[in-house]
Design a protein around this motif. Structure first.
Motif, PDB file in Angstrom:
ATOM      1  N   ILE A 182      11.352  38.288 -28.846  1.00 54.79           N
ATOM      2  CA  ILE A 182      12.797  38.014 -28.858  1.00 54.79           C
ATOM      3  C   ILE A 182      13.091  36.723 -28.120  1.00 54.79           C
ATOM      4  O   ILE A 182      13.848  35.881 -28.601  1.00 54.79           O
ATOM      5  N   PHE A 183      12.508  36.569 -26.930  1.00 54.92           N
ATOM      6  CA  PHE A 183      12.703  35.333 -26.175  1.00 54.92           C
ATOM      7  C   PHE A 183      11.547  35.159 -25.195  1.00 54.92           C
ATOM      8  O   PHE A 183      10.823  36.109 -24.856  1.00 54.92           O
ATOM      9  N   ASN A 184      11.355  33.905 -24.758  1.00 54.22           N
ATOM     10  CA  ASN A 184      10.404  33.552 -23.700  1.00 54.22           C
ATOM     11  C   ASN A 184      11.196  33.008 -22.521  1.00 54.22           C
ATOM     12  O   ASN A 184      12.123  32.207 -22.702  1.00 54.22           O
ATOM     13  N   LEU A 185      10.831  33.429 -21.319  1.00 54.36           N
ATOM     14  CA  LEU A 185      11.521  33.005 -20.107  1.00 54.36           C
ATOM     15  C   LEU A 185      10.510  32.404 -19.136  1.00 54.36           C
ATOM     16  O   LEU A 185       9.444  32.995 -18.898  1.00 54.36           O
ATOM     17  N   TYR A 186      10.844  31.213 -18.592  1.00 62.64           N
ATOM     18  CA  TYR A 186       9.955  30.534 -17.661  1.00 62.64           C
ATOM     19  C   TYR A 186      10.739  30.123 -16.416  1.00 62.64           C
ATOM     20  O   TYR A 186      11.885  29.662 -16.517  1.00 62.64           O
ATOM     21  N   ILE A 187      10.110  30.276 -15.256  1.00 65.21           N
ATOM     22  CA  ILE A 187      10.644  29.746 -13.998  1.00 65.21           C
ATOM     23  C   ILE A 187       9.529  28.915 -13.372  1.00 65.21           C
ATOM     24  O   ILE A 187       8.436  29.417 -13.123  1.00 65.21           O
ATOM     25  N   MET A 188       9.804  27.629 -13.147  1.00 66.40           N
ATOM     26  CA  MET A 188       8.776  26.716 -12.640  1.00 66.40           C
ATOM     27  C   MET A 188       9.353  25.860 -11.530  1.00 66.40           C
ATOM     28  O   MET A 188      10.545  25.554 -11.520  1.00 66.40           O
ATOM     29  N   GLY A 189       8.487  25.470 -10.604  1.00 70.84           N
ATOM     30  CA  GLY A 189       8.922  24.631  -9.493  1.00 70.84           C
ATOM     31  C   GLY A 189       7.915  23.542  -9.192  1.00 70.84           C
ATOM     32  O   GLY A 189       6.702  23.782  -9.185  1.00 70.84           O
ATOM     33  N   ASN A 190       8.407  22.330  -8.948  1.00 72.70           N
ATOM     34  CA  ASN A 190       7.586  21.203  -8.507  1.00 72.70           C
ATOM     35  C   ASN A 190       7.982  20.808  -7.098  1.00 72.70           C
ATOM     36  O   ASN A 190       9.153  20.900  -6.720  1.00 72.70           O
ATOM     37  N   ASN A 191       6.984  20.372  -6.322  1.00 74.07           N
ATOM     38  CA  ASN A 191       7.217  19.925  -4.944  1.00 74.07           C
ATOM     39  C   ASN A 191       7.965  21.010  -4.156  1.00 74.07           C
ATOM     40  O   ASN A 191       9.032  20.772  -3.582  1.00 74.07           O
ATOM     41  N   LEU A 192       7.402  22.202  -4.140  1.00 78.73           N
ATOM     42  CA  LEU A 192       8.089  23.353  -3.550  1.00 78.73           C
ATOM     43  C   LEU A 192       8.383  23.181  -2.065  1.00 78.73           C
ATOM     44  O   LEU A 192       9.344  23.759  -1.546  1.00 78.73           O
ATOM     45  N   PHE A 193       7.569  22.398  -1.360  1.00 80.48           N
ATOM     46  CA  PHE A 193       7.789  22.203   0.071  1.00 80.48           C
ATOM     47  C   PHE A 193       8.615  20.957   0.370  1.00 80.48           C
ATOM     48  O   PHE A 193       8.698  20.523   1.518  1.00 80.48           O
ATOM     49  N   ASP A 194       9.214  20.397  -0.676  1.00 81.91           N
ATOM     50  CA  ASP A 194      10.168  19.295  -0.529  1.00 81.91           C
ATOM     51  C   ASP A 194       9.584  18.118   0.250  1.00 81.91           C
ATOM     52  O   ASP A 194      10.203  17.564   1.166  1.00 81.91           O
ATOM     53  N   VAL A 195       8.375  17.716  -0.127  1.00 80.52           N
ATOM     54  CA  VAL A 195       7.706  16.597   0.528  1.00 80.52           C
ATOM     55  C   VAL A 195       8.410  15.288   0.173  1.00 80.52           C
ATOM     56  O   VAL A 195       8.758  15.050  -0.989  1.00 80.52           O
ATOM     57  N   ALA A 196       8.635  14.445   1.169  1.00 81.94           N
ATOM     58  CA  ALA A 196       9.173  13.100   0.931  1.00 81.94           C
ATOM     59  C   ALA A 196       7.994  12.159   0.714  1.00 81.94           C
ATOM     60  O   ALA A 196       7.138  12.029   1.600  1.00 81.94           O
ATOM     61  N   TYR A 197       7.939  11.505  -0.440  1.00 79.93           N
ATOM     62  CA  TYR A 197       6.768  10.686  -0.746  1.00 79.93           C
ATOM     63  C   TYR A 197       7.150   9.528  -1.659  1.00 79.93           C
ATOM     64  O   TYR A 197       8.180   9.546  -2.339  1.00 79.93           O
ATOM     65  N   PHE A 198       6.286   8.509  -1.639  1.00 86.42           N
ATOM     66  CA  PHE A 198       6.360   7.403  -2.584  1.00 86.42           C
ATOM     67  C   PHE A 198       5.207   7.549  -3.574  1.00 86.42           C
ATOM     68  O   PHE A 198       4.050   7.657  -3.175  1.00 86.42           O
ATOM     69  N   ASP A 199       5.515   7.544  -4.851  1.00 83.71           N
ATOM     70  CA  ASP A 199       4.486   7.454  -5.881  1.00 83.71           C
ATOM     71  C   ASP A 199       4.162   5.971  -6.062  1.00 83.71           C
ATOM     72  O   ASP A 199       5.067   5.146  -6.225  1.00 83.71           O
ATOM     73  N   ALA A 218       0.839  -1.193   0.000  1.00 84.36           N
ATOM     74  CA  ALA A 218       0.000   0.000   0.000  1.00 84.36           C
ATOM     75  C   ALA A 218       0.879   1.252   0.000  1.00 84.36           C
ATOM     76  O   ALA A 218       2.032   1.221   0.440  1.00 84.36           O
ATOM     77  N   THR A 219       0.327   2.339  -0.487  1.00 81.25           N
ATOM     78  CA  THR A 219       1.087   3.584  -0.600  1.00 81.25           C
ATOM     79  C   THR A 219       0.320   4.717   0.067  1.00 81.25           C
ATOM     80  O   THR A 219      -0.847   4.948  -0.267  1.00 81.25           O
ATOM     81  N   PRO A 220       0.952   5.453   1.010  1.00 81.58           N
ATOM     82  CA  PRO A 220       0.265   6.582   1.666  1.00 81.58           C
ATOM     83  C   PRO A 220      -0.006   7.708   0.666  1.00 81.58           C
ATOM     84  O   PRO A 220       0.689   7.869  -0.339  1.00 81.58           O
ATOM     85  N   GLY A 221      -1.022   8.507   0.969  1.00 81.31           N
ATOM     86  CA  GLY A 221      -1.333   9.652   0.132  1.00 81.31           C
ATOM     87  C   GLY A 221      -0.409  10.825   0.404  1.00 81.31           C
ATOM     88  O   GLY A 221       0.336  10.860   1.396  1.00 81.31           O
ATOM     89  N   TYR A 222      -0.456  11.822  -0.464  1.00 78.05           N
ATOM     90  CA  TYR A 222       0.398  12.994  -0.323  1.00 78.05           C
ATOM     91  C   TYR A 222      -0.149  14.112  -1.202  1.00 78.05           C
ATOM     92  O   TYR A 222      -1.023  13.892  -2.053  1.00 78.05           O
TER      93      TYR A 222
END
Length: 828
Positions: free
Chosen positions: A771-788, A748-752
């Motif tokens: 002239i150019f496109n600039l992107y700044i993106m972040g995933n899991n910003l709170f640095d959660v430890a998890y199992f998918d 079983a896998t816990p939720g997150y």
């Protein structure tokens, strides 16, 4: 490499001479064709829309409107075509236009709150809007791909409702649709089936992610159009389209990701003039080991990938011919999860006997490949042709692919460059469709497609599957009719796969001591791995469905379909350790083909401020094949060659569930988008008297999950800022307790929940050109430890004797990406 050379020469001669032959034939036997011109304007303002895209999907042909909004196709074959007109910030328009001589058609675009239903081509008899197709299908555009952080192209669609990914680290992802994956999902590249040992757990999709412009996903059986391996759906990766007529286009992009130090880039240049088009691209990405706050840096997850492709095309009154060549070259580390029991630090195997050492911090941060890694090379050449024959047309698509996969499993010098698993797969594919003239509104297409494959394993030292060849053939018919607000479509198909694998004996190599194949009289006293086996798998499939658009805002669609899949090579014949997975796999030659019967029902409501969709399905599969971990007589794992043993089983399965999405647009600039996906899967092959909570479910079923995203679109043209956006997203995943727990196959896998965000914009010059496109993106910003639950690394414990599920490898921690691209577009 003789096959590649032969096919390349054939393609070159075909491309140079064959279109000319059809050109002369077209001049004699087909109508003269016509032209299409007009103006694109904005409603209520009456002004021309410059830079609008006018595209005909069935002809793969597009133009761009000029500074006053005027456009023109100089030469088009006669016929009826769906024309799609798009401009950023305005709602797209799609209309069917009949071409016979010079035709003038103006298009009026309106202010956009919600987007028009996109045009799709995958699995259909002709280009169709999604809202008029009964088949459950979703389209992902280039803007979505560019403004979401992903580590590979399948990861880019893993948040799409109904779609998920089985992962082995950040660069290896396999698509799953509604709980089904592996050889049940057919991946296409530009409509051509992608073949590259996809039976393997850690075998990803060999495609340059920077070269994919949009993606179309069929969520359900598509065997009718594509045959075996499309039992559960299709993922069509559609590359960057050719430049509009009379223009040169290009792009240079670069990105950096903080978690694993990924740096990547791609450069593309292409042009179209007088119907002749060309485009070239080269890409590279490289990363060290990814990290999370529990495991630190995860040893042996680095990769180094280089890609290149070239395409040529010719459009004339007789139709078009396109030739495409591509190369994918990936050095990919695969972890084994080994760690020191006292410190929890990762260990590295350094001898054939299995001796290990603790990995240093310097090695954990290194971009260099360790001795234990994979080298995956994929070569592709394919021709797509569309010939106009009077009021009918003929599509002929031919392809060749060569996949070379080497998995290096020998840690000691001088044998580090000796591959353990060495697989060489050649695939010759064909797809022929004849589109009959439309009669009384009916559109009928007849076709046949399939492939021939030859897979050679003899150059390795470890053997999990035998060498084999197979031939697929599948004739089919597709039918479509529109009765005002009602669209119906369906078809039927028969598939046949002739399969044969070859016996294999081995003996120790007198120099290296590793196993090597032996033949004839030398097999006496040898180690037996596989016997000769041949079988023909066949079956009928079909589909029928309807869509009724009650109004422009509300539609209802329903579809029933039957899918077919022949067992893959691992399921039939596997008998050995797969180096990249750390398991001993056993197959069975007694398996029958899988057949699915799926029912789909969908409802969609669209207004100026709200888009709501609901899709539900029920899928029953006979002869369902799944993998089960075996237990030893002592109750623990059954070990073979020192690793856990798995054996494929066959039974019945039922999967049901659906997706719901609600997009709210209170004002044009604000988007509040929400979705939820649910799949429930039951193992119906278990005797009811023996059924328990441990064995009643199926393995690798994603949990109930959803996405909520709040996005603000903005721009300040007076300050040369355009197409800006800022967004925050919550991705939540419920606990998955409906797992296949029998014999420790799953846990079983816990939720997150993860918080993601992004911001980006384009910068223009004084003339309003980006002239150019600039992107700044972040995933899991709170640095959660998890199992998918869909991560294979979850089961990579400290050792084969470890039973603590908390010792698995967690998913990626916080990751911030910086992306920039420089577009190029000017007239010839």
């Amino acid at each position: 490499m003789r096959q590649i050379k032969f096919f390349s020469i054939f393609c070159f001669l075909y491309f140079i001479f064959f279109p000319g032959i059809h050109l002369s034939a077209a001049a004699r036997d087909t109508p003269a064709g016509g032209s299409l011109s007009g103006r694109v304007t904005e409603k209520d303002k009456g002004v021309g829309v410059p830079g609008a895209s006018v595209y005909i999907a069935d002809l793969k042909l597009g133009v761009i409107s000029d500074s006053a909004g005027y456009y023109k196709f100089n030469s088009l074959p006669s016929g009826s075509y769906l024309v799609e007109v798009r401009s950023i910030g305005l709602k797209a328009v799609t209309l069917t236009v009949s071409i016979s001589g010079p035709v003038t058609r103006d298009f009026v675009l309106t202010d956009q709150y919600v987007e028009e239903s996109p045009v799709v081509v995958t699995g259909l008899s002709k280009a169709t809007q999604i809202k008029r197709s009964p088949v459950p299908i979703v389209a992902v555009d280039h803007q979505y791909i560019a403004t979401n952080l992903s580590t590979n192209i399948i990861d880019a669609i893993a948040k799409v409702p109904g779609v998920s990914a089985l992962t082995t680290g950040p660069n290896v992802s396999k698509p799953f649709i509604r709980g089904l994956g592996y050889n049940r999902i057919l991946s296409l590249y530009d409509g051509v089936r992608q073949e590259g040992q996809q039976w393997g757990d850690e075998h990803g999709i060999e495609v340059d992610q920077y070269g994919v412009d949009r993606i179309e996903v069929i969520k359900g059986p598509a065997s009718l159009t594509y045959g075996s391996d499309a039992l559960a759906g299709v993922v069509n990766l559609i590359p960057t389209p050719a430049a509009p007529e009379g223009r040169i286009v290009g792009n240079v992009q670069a990105e950096y990701q903080t978690n694993n130090g990924l740096f990547g880039g791609s450069a593309m240049l292409g042009a179209t003039k007088n119907g002749f088009e060309w485009m070239g691209r080269i890409s590279h990405k490289q990363a060290t080991n990814y990290q999370n706050k529990v495991d630190g840096r995860v040893f042996n997850t680095a990769f180094n990938e280089t890609d290149a492709n070239l395409s040529l095309g010719l459009h004339r009154g007789w139709g078009y011919s396109h030739l495409s060549l591509s190369l994918f070259d990936d050095l990919q580390e695969i972890p084994d999860g080994g760690r020191d029991s006292a410190t929890g630090k990762f260990t590295q195997t350094i001898t054939e006997a299995g001796d290990v050492r603790i990995v240093s911090d310097a090695d954990l941060k290194s971009y260099s490949m360790t001795p234990l890694h994979q080298h995956v090379q994929h070569y592709r050449a394919y021709l797509t042709n569309n010939f106009i024959l009077g009021n009918s047309r003929l599509a002929v698509n031919l392809g060749f692919q060569r996949s070379v996969r080497r998995e290096f499993s020998h840690p000691e010098v001088p044998y580090q460059k000796v591959a353990g698993l060495y697989l060489q797969l050649n695939t010759y594919s064909y797809d022929v469709k004849y589109y009959l003239p439309e009669f009384d509104g009916w559109n009928l297409a007849l076709g046949v497609n399939g492939m021939y494959q030859d897979n050679n394993v003899a150059k390795g030292t470890e053997f999990v599957i035998p060498s084999y060849h197979q031939f697929d053939v599948g004739p089919f018919a597709l039918l479509k009719k529109t009765f005002g607000k009602l669209d119906i479509s369906g078809g039927a198909r028969f598939d046949s796969r002739s399969f044969k694998n070859f016996q294999l004996y081995t003996k120790p190599n007198p120099v290296t001591g590793f196993e090597m194949p032996v033949y004839g009289a030398d097999t006496a006293g040898g180690n037996f791995h596989f016997g000769d086996y041949s079988h023909t798998f066949s079956g009928f499939t079909g589909s029928i469905g309807a869509t009724y658009n009650f109004t422009e805002q509300f539609s209802l669609k329903a579809n029933i379909s039957r899918g077919f899949r022949a067992p893959n090579i691992a399921e039939i014949a596997a008998n050995g350790v797969h180096p990249g997975t750390g398991i001993y796999q056993i197959g069975s030659g007694d398996f029958k083909p899988e057949f699915s019967f799926q029912q789909d029902l969908g409802i969609e409501y669209t207004s100026r401020h709200i888009v709501a969709t609901l899709s539900v399905f029920n899928n029953e599969i006979s002869n369902y094949i799944y993998n089960q971990r075996l237990k030893g007589v002592d109750g623990g794992d059954s070990l073979s060659a020192g690793v856990p043993t798995y054996k494929f089983q066959q039974g019945k399965a039922q999967l049901y569930g659906g997706e719901f999405s609600l997009d709210i647009h209170p004002v044009k600039a604000l988007h509040f988008e929400n979705s939820i996906s649910a799949v429930y899967a039951l193992n119906k092959g278990i005797d009811p008297k023996l059924r328990t909570n441990d064995n009643k479910y199926l393995p690798f079923i994603p949990p109930v999950h959803g996405i909520s995203e709040l996005r603000l679109d903005w721009g300040v043209r007076s300050h040369h800022i355009v197409n800006g956006f800022a967004k925050v997203q919550v991705a939540w995943y419920a606990s998955q307790n409906r797992a296949y727990l029998a014999d420790n196959t799953e846990s079983a896998t816990p939720g997150y929940a993860l918080i993601n965000a992004g911001v980006g914009a384009g910068v223009t010059n004084s003339k309003g050109k980006t002239i150019f496109n600039l992107y700044i993106m972040g995933n899991n910003l709170f640095d959660v430890a998890y199992f998918d639950h869909m991560s294979r690394l979850k089961y990579f414990l400290y050792s084969s004797s470890d039973t603590n599920p908390a010792h698995g490898i967690h998913n990626m921690g916080r990751n911030i990406a910086f992306k920039i691209d420089f577009p190029l577009d000017f007239g010839l």
